[in-house]
Design an enzyme around this catalytic site. Sequence first.
Site, mmCIF file in Angstrom:
data_model
loop_
_atom_site.group_PDB
_atom_site.id
_atom_site.type_symbol
_atom_site.label_atom_id
_atom_site.label_comp_id
_atom_site.label_asym_id
_atom_site.label_seq_id
_atom_site.Cartn_x
_atom_site.Cartn_y
_atom_site.Cartn_z
ATOM 1 N N ARG A 1 3.332 14.637 -6.860
ATOM 2 C CA ARG A 1 3.401 13.832 -8.072
ATOM 3 C C ARG A 1 2.059 13.870 -8.813
ATOM 4 O O ARG A 1 0.996 13.996 -8.198
ATOM 5 C CB ARG A 1 3.758 12.382 -7.744
ATOM 6 N N ASP B 1 4.655 -3.924 -7.191
ATOM 7 C CA ASP B 1 3.954 -2.752 -6.655
ATOM 8 C C ASP B 1 4.529 -1.456 -7.206
ATOM 9 O O ASP B 1 3.983 -0.383 -6.945
ATOM 10 C CB ASP B 1 4.001 -2.739 -5.124
ATOM 11 N N LYS C 1 4.128 12.754 -1.902
ATOM 12 C CA LYS C 1 5.037 11.724 -1.406
ATOM 13 C C LYS C 1 5.879 12.332 -0.290
ATOM 14 O O LYS C 1 6.596 13.302 -0.506
ATOM 15 C CB LYS C 1 5.946 11.210 -2.524
ATOM 16 N N GLY D 1 2.578 3.677 1.520
ATOM 17 C CA GLY D 1 3.169 3.873 2.839
ATOM 18 C C GLY D 1 3.638 5.281 3.095
ATOM 19 O O GLY D 1 3.695 5.723 4.243
ATOM 20 N N ASP E 1 7.628 5.524 -9.217
ATOM 21 C CA ASP E 1 8.412 5.280 -8.006
ATOM 22 C C ASP E 1 9.914 5.341 -8.269
ATOM 23 O O ASP E 1 10.580 4.314 -8.412
ATOM 24 C CB ASP E 1 8.021 3.939 -7.366
ATOM 25 N N ARG F 1 -1.377 0.345 -9.675
ATOM 26 C CA ARG F 1 -0.242 -0.523 -9.993
ATOM 27 C C ARG F 1 -0.701 -1.976 -10.174
ATOM 28 O O ARG F 1 -1.835 -2.323 -9.850
ATOM 29 C CB ARG F 1 0.771 -0.493 -8.836
ATOM 30 N N GLY G 1 0.797 -1.221 0.000
ATOM 31 C CA GLY G 1 0.000 0.000 0.000
ATOM 32 C C GLY G 1 0.829 1.269 0.000
ATOM 33 O O GLY G 1 2.057 1.253 0.070
ATOM 34 N N ASP H 1 7.686 6.064 8.876
ATOM 35 C CA ASP H 1 7.006 7.278 9.325
ATOM 36 C C ASP H 1 6.239 7.995 8.210
ATOM 37 O O ASP H 1 5.591 9.006 8.455
ATOM 38 C CB ASP H 1 8.009 8.251 9.969
ATOM 39 N N GLY H 2 6.340 7.477 6.985
ATOM 40 C CA GLY H 2 5.602 8.088 5.879
ATOM 41 C C GLY H 2 6.203 9.380 5.360
ATOM 42 O O GLY H 2 5.594 10.045 4.514
#
Length: 524
Positions: free
Chosen positions: A192, A269, A122, A102, A279, A199, A100, A134-135
């Site tokens: 982004r 992913d 992001k 993150g 990514d 995905r 997922g 921690d994202g």
Amino acid sequence: MQLSIENTFSQELPADPSTANTRRQVEKACFSYVTPRIPSAPSLLQVSNEMAETLGLSQEDIKSKAFLDMVTGAHVQEGTAPYAMCYGGHQFGHWAGQLGDGRAINLAEITHQNKRWAIQLKGAGETPYSRTADGLAVLRSSIREHLCSEAMYHLGVPTTRSLSLSLSGDQVLRDVMYDGNAAYERGAIVCRVAPSFIRFGNFEIFASRQDTETLKTLTDYTIKHFYPQYEGGTKEGYLGFFNEIVQNTLEMIIHWQRVGFVHGVMNTDNMSILGLTIDYGPYGWLEAYEPGWTPNTTDRQNKRYRFGNQPQIALWNLLQLANALYPLIGETEPLEAILQSYHTEYPKKYIAMMREKLGLQMAEESDIQLIADLEKNLQASETDMTIFFRNLSLVSKNITTSWEDAFYAFAKAAFYKPEEISKTIYSHWETWFQNYIKRLSRETLTDAERKVQMNKVNPKYVLRNYIAQLVIDAADKGDYKLLDEIHTLLKNPYDEQPKYERWFAKRPEWARHKVGCSMLSCSS
């Protein structure tokens, strides 16, 4: 700042009923609602003006506080409900279960001039899919993502885009090389943009859980909005949908091989359902032409995601997507036939792409051997891929210079250690160039015409690993002039740009083994 918001993903697909921002397994839902973390002192570093214009944003909009608030997550726009997507994935060939978003948070979908764009942050904080992280993101990795997204777009490579790069004002703890030496770095956020961030893993997670109902809902949604030429809910529609994904992925990989891009972490992913490069983590650019090179330290031992293996990995990932879609189709044979088409078409498209790089318009059977011999020679001595192919357009089919003088003039520019070229290597190159010039003599284009065509597919400027690191080093000191310069340079990668000639250069020796130049981790 007026935006035309028309959300479809969050309105047409099932949501996680829990709104708690806690790590958990999310069942029978395509996403979870989540609010971005408010940054302590957000500031805008750079905006991609072309992307802003594509979204219908004016220069006045970009300078507004509302824009800064949006692209840093400082304020949630009215009429939106940010969320993180649920998906799974195969990582380094092994099923990893639920993954997922993150450290990505989807803000909204914006429509402008009959096109819909998903806006995503992001590094804007944790989500239910952040696992032990921690994202957040740091300036180092955010610069790399921002610059490379735009560089790839201007190279003509299918890609997600970057609207902006911002500082959060927060400090983020990271262990760059996973060696126990964690340190605080400046936090950053990339905004982004893509038509969709769906995905392969979005489909895999439901297939793995035998949740065919949600799988079907997601697949029909994706066909409706992104592959409307096919009919959802039918076997023929699902097969057409899959075939289109295969072809789009194949085209993307051909472009990667054309420009020397190495993704570094081709997990399922990280594979876009639209055939977009997505990514930008531990990616890198081939300096020397080395099919076995990977920039990812995590992949150092097995080199699964090395440059030369990217076409095969893409096919393997497509196989996993076929397995995920199988419950909707119920037959393996048509899926296998589509996958076989990739296996059959890739060599043809690769040879066609290499012909373009070599300036060959007509197709001859001998071209396959000419290309194979070239790739063998490029690996015999450390040869800069970008410089070699760019300078190849200078070769004349009416060459009059002595072979030795011509070769060593070429070698000095493209070879890292021309003085180490043995007589054997020299003789192989001499044979190759003789065959190449004979081949050129059978073409109708003049040298000048061929040069123009070759320079459209062989970039002069790419985001070399050491260039990105120089930008990062300067930005860490609060100097963003080089960031602006490289961002401008990469908008016209096929042009000569004499004022930026110093960036058309081989990797300096200091960068050969430097972290950030020759090796990277997934740390962000």
